[in-house]
Design a protein around this motif. Structure first.
Motif, PDB file in Angstrom:
ATOM      1  N   GLY A  29      30.151  41.562  33.518  1.00  0.00           N
ATOM      2  CA  GLY A  29      30.508  40.371  34.269  1.00  0.00           C
ATOM      3  C   GLY A  29      31.584  40.687  35.287  1.00  0.00           C
ATOM      4  N   TYR A  30      32.102  39.648  35.911  1.00  0.00           N
ATOM      5  CA  TYR A  30      33.073  39.794  37.000  1.00  0.00           C
ATOM      6  C   TYR A  30      34.312  40.569  36.554  1.00  0.00           C
ATOM      7  N   ASP A  31      34.866  40.191  35.418  1.00  0.00           N
ATOM      8  CA  ASP A  31      36.078  40.868  34.944  1.00  0.00           C
ATOM      9  C   ASP A  31      35.812  42.334  34.607  1.00  0.00           C
ATOM     10  N   ILE A  32      34.652  42.609  34.040  1.00  0.00           N
ATOM     11  CA  ILE A  32      34.319  43.984  33.679  1.00  0.00           C
ATOM     12  C   ILE A  32      34.151  44.857  34.927  1.00  0.00           C
ATOM     13  N   ILE A  33      33.620  44.283  35.997  1.00  0.00           N
ATOM     14  CA  ILE A  33      33.485  45.030  37.249  1.00  0.00           C
ATOM     15  C   ILE A  33      34.839  45.598  37.664  1.00  0.00           C
ATOM     16  N   PHE A  34      35.868  44.755  37.621  1.00  0.00           N
ATOM     17  CA  PHE A  34      37.200  45.203  38.032  1.00  0.00           C
ATOM     18  C   PHE A  34      37.836  46.111  36.991  1.00  0.00           C
TER      19      PHE A  34
END
Length: 231
Positions: free
Chosen positions: A19-24
């Motif tokens: 998800g979005y947080d994992i991308i970063f």
């Protein structure tokens, strides 16, 4: 259930996270030359985990509030989210035109969030029920009819509407009948232990590669690949 879409293992479990947080999180780990370990924990345990050194960073959609910033250090914002309402698409409040339209409704949101502590008290005539421990619990409360209204941020609401066909997002941004929130209450940051300027600087170097438009595009992509959105 696997790493085929770029997901990473959740430590101590057979499950994976993406998800979005994992991308970063992956980008920060790559920048540091470290192996990423993702740990699952309750929302109200996040800051204590940082303070104790159990985790190095929290990348979990935290608003950069003054209260939190007194306990941890934050990166620059990595997302800017408006606060919205979630209702049942066939419910009594589906055509609400502002927060004053919810008089008589029952409402909840997630424990320890701006949504519950700051926004819900602004809704006139609403019955505020106890806060939910997590976003899934909050959404189940709405889906089951236990409440009429949930207040959350736009990314969470967009994800919910894709996962639950009977939910509708209402965004009153730019109207005179919207929530009164400060910029700090809609900016998401990555938090680290107080004084860990080295890690904060690295995170900010990663974030400096992106614009707010990039963040929006990345969030849209993350929402499309969530498991509940797949056939």
């Amino acid at each position: 259930s696997d790493d085929s879409n770029g997901a990473v293992p959740i430590s101590g479990t057979p499950d994976y996270a993406y998800g979005y947080d994992i991308i970063f999180a992956k980008e920060v780990a790559d920048k540091l030359g470290c192996e990423l370990e993702v740990v699952k924990m309750e929302w109200d345990a996040l800051i204590p985990a940082l303070q104790s050194g159990t985790v190095d960073a929290v990348i979990a959609g935290q608003c950069i509030t003054a209260e939190r910033a007194a306990q941890v250090d934050f990166s620059d914002p990595y997302y800017y989210a408006s606060i919205v309402c979630l209702v049942k698409s066939d419910g009594a409040y589906a055509d609400a035109t502002g927060i004053s339209s919810f008089e008589g409704a029952t409402a909840t949101s997630q424990l320890g969030t701006v949504w519950y502590d700051t926004c819900l008290p602004q809704v006139p005539g609403v019955e505020v029920l106890p806060a939910q421990e997590s976003v899934p619990a909050m959404l189940v409360a709405l889906d089951s009819g236990a409440v009429d209204l949930v207040v959350t941020d736009q990314p969470t609401a967009l994800s919910a509407c894709k996962a639950y066909s009977g939910m509708k997002m209402l965004d009153f941004s730019g109207t005179d009948d919207d929530f009164a929130v400060s910029e700090e209450e809609t900016n998401f940051g990555i938090s680290v232990q107080k004084g860990n300027t080295g890690l904060t600087d690295v995170i900010n170097e990663v974030l400096a590669q992106y614009t707010p438009d990039d963040y929006t595009a990345m969030m849209d992509e993350a929402i499309t690949v969530q498991p509940l959105n797949q056939d």
